[in-house]
Scaffold this active site. Structure first.
Site, short mmCIF file in Angstrom:
data_model
loop_
_atom_site.label_atom_id
_atom_site.label_comp_id
_atom_site.label_asym_id
_atom_site.label_seq_id
_atom_site.Cartn_x
_atom_site.Cartn_y
_atom_site.Cartn_z
N ASP A 187 10.35 2.11 2.32
CA ASP A 187 9.08 1.67 2.94
C ASP A 187 9.20 0.21 3.40
O ASP A 187 8.27 -0.60 3.23
CB ASP A 187 7.88 1.86 2.01
CG ASP A 187 6.55 1.76 2.76
OD1 ASP A 187 6.55 1.58 4.00
OD2 ASP A 187 5.50 1.86 2.10
N ASN B 70 0.84 -1.20 0.00
CA ASN B 70 0.00 0.00 0.00
C ASN B 70 0.88 1.25 0.00
O ASN B 70 1.64 1.43 0.92
CB ASN B 70 -0.88 -0.01 1.26
CG ASN B 70 -1.87 1.13 1.25
OD1 ASN B 70 -2.19 1.65 0.20
ND2 ASN B 70 -2.35 1.50 2.42
N HIS C 137 6.77 -8.36 7.28
CA HIS C 137 5.64 -9.14 7.78
C HIS C 137 6.05 -10.61 7.79
O HIS C 137 6.85 -11.04 6.96
CB HIS C 137 4.41 -8.99 6.87
CG HIS C 137 3.77 -7.64 6.95
ND1 HIS C 137 3.10 -7.20 8.07
CD2 HIS C 137 3.71 -6.62 6.05
CE1 HIS C 137 2.63 -5.98 7.86
NE2 HIS C 137 3.00 -5.60 6.65
O1 DOR Z 1 2.46 -1.54 2.47
C1 DOR Z 1 2.52 -0.85 3.47
N1 DOR Z 1 2.88 -1.38 4.66
N2 DOR Z 1 2.21 0.45 3.40
C2 DOR Z 1 2.12 1.23 4.48
O2 DOR Z 1 1.84 2.40 4.33
C3 DOR Z 1 2.35 0.65 5.82
C4 DOR Z 1 3.19 -0.54 5.75
C5 DOR Z 1 3.21 -1.34 7.03
O3 DOR Z 1 3.38 -0.76 8.10
O4 DOR Z 1 3.13 -2.57 6.95
#
Ligand code: DOR
Length: 428
Positions: A306, A279, A310
């Protein structure tokens, strides 16, 4: 003590591009000269012939997940990933648990990073309490505690009045507001870029306008308030156009693009590999063309990762259920060199400026240049190094990359922070 011999120094701040030796003592650049003889005992001599010696790279957009989600990343592992990616410093986003919306959290991140981190860590404070988009944080107290910017990244500030007040408030503290531009009513928690491919795959689309309406709003508010705004992860052609026009009119806007947005199109999502879910989403070729143009003409000032680590729990699920994010620290520099420099979209000087000087200037932090008497934060690059991305070798705790197996040319070979070698590749 280090002596870096015969490297090609590229230092955009000082307009230097030439072969020099660099002597580092006590964490400081002691001398830069045509030749320096290794006279002292205990000096490590680094042969940098054929390599590029650059100011230490600064990632102004990292998610460290610490405190709160330490199974995905910790300050220690995130810093190791940064070092292995060629970064000597990073700024970390406040969407931790608890959110970095108070001086106490800021202070604890700074002290933990000093204890456990091998690169410099600069916290970014939240704009609103708990990232709820409602009550402003005590930005003055956050600044005093050490934040270098404020952002609700991960979430937009949907209320324009709140954003207006934040922009007014930061002018007292000379901090940039970093805006995550997303209209939630338009993005609707979608899965990918809205277009032909989302229709074909039957996934929920996020239109380019979800970003662009917020970029337009924030540029208007920055103009109205005379404040500095930095647009995070620009992904669309319309955003690039809006930022270019605003800059020409004197709005104090800067912007960043991520390696995944300038390297991959939404076609990558057809694999249903959840590591492509991010995102803002990966866009179509038309948007990549505009990003390349914006990077080349200076509309986009910064390359930022960015880095959004995860784990399997959030990514080994069906596409609509997966978390957004790509672990980017360890692939960013090779992607920049392969996709932008070797393709002549950027010169190597421009790429280095977007990875060091420009983020340093925007955040108002030390670094971004190589000066005698200055901090010895240095990134050494090999433009010809053959790299195959292997997430199993990541220093990050997370492996969520859509670039696994990709072959790239060029990458970092050594990372030096405060005069210490914090990472070096096995085959320099
Ligand atoms: O892909 C994303 N992951 N976009 C974001 O703005 C936040 C981020 C996250 O913190 O995982």
């Amino acid at each position: 003590m280090l002596l870096i011999k015969r490297g090609r120094i590229i230092d955009p701040a000082n307009r230097v591009d030439g072969v020099f030796d660099v002597l580092i003592k006590n964490g400081i650049i002691a001398r830069i000269a045509l030749t320096i003889e290794p006279e002292e005992q205990g000096l490590r001599v680094i042969d940098a012939e054929g390599k590029i010696v650059a100011p230490g790279f600064i990632d102004m957009h990292t998610h460290l997940r610490d405190p709160g989600q330490e199974s995905k990343e910790t300050i220690a592992s995130g810093c190791k990933a940064a070092a292995a990616g060629g970064f000597t410093a990073l700024a970390c986003m406040p969407n931790t648990g608890p959110v970095n919306d108070s001086p106490l959290i800021t202070g604890s991140i700074i002290s933990k990073a000093l204890r456990e981190g091998c690169v410099r860590v600069y916290p970014i404070g939240a704009i609103t309490r708990g990232l709820q988009g409602e009550a402003l944080t005590d930005i003055g107290a956050l600044k005093e505690a050490g934040v270098v910017a404020v952002s609700d990244d991960g979430e937009p500030v949907m209320n324009a009045e709140v954003m207006r007040r934040a922009l007014e408030y930061v002018t007292y503290f000379d901090l940039p507001v970093i805006s995550h531009c997303e209209d939630k009513n338009l993005s609707q928690n979608g899965d990918m870029h809205e277009g032909f491919i989302s229709t074909r795959l039957g996934l929920r689309g996020i239109p380019a306008a979800a970003e662009e309406v917020m970029v337009a709003r924030d540029l208007l508010l920055a103009k109205m308030t005379g404040s500095r705004i930095h647009i995070a992860h620009v992904s669309t052609a319309g955003s690039v156009d809006l930022i270019r026009t605003a800059k020409a009119k004197g709005v104090l806007v800067t912007a960043e693009a991520t390696p995944h947005h300038f390297s991959l199109t939404d076609e990558a999502v057809a694999s249903f590999d959840t590591s492509t879910k991010v995102n803002p989403p990966l866009r179509s070729q038309k948007h990549l063309d505009a990003l390349w143009e914006g990077l080349a003409d200076g509309t986009i000032d910064v390359i930022a990762t960015d880095h959004a680590p995860h784990g399997a729990k959030d990514k080994d699920v069906d596409y609509p259920s997966a978390a957004y994010g790509i672990a980017g620290l360890e692939t960013a520099v090779s992607l920049t060199l392969s996709k932008l420099v070797h393709t002549s979209i950027l010169t190597i000087e421009e790429a280095i400026a977007k990875l060091s000087l420009n983020p340093a200037r925007i955040l108002g932090i030390n670094g971004g240049s190589l000066n005698e008497g200055g901090d010895a934060d240095v990134t050494i690059l090999d433009l010809e190094k053959e790299v195959t991305i292997d997430p199993e070798n990541f220093r990050s705790k997370s492996r969520n990359t859509p670039f696994a197996g990709m072959r790239l040319t060029g990458g970092p070979v050594m990372t030096i922070v405060k005069g210490d070698v914090v990472w070096e590749s096995e085959s320099p």
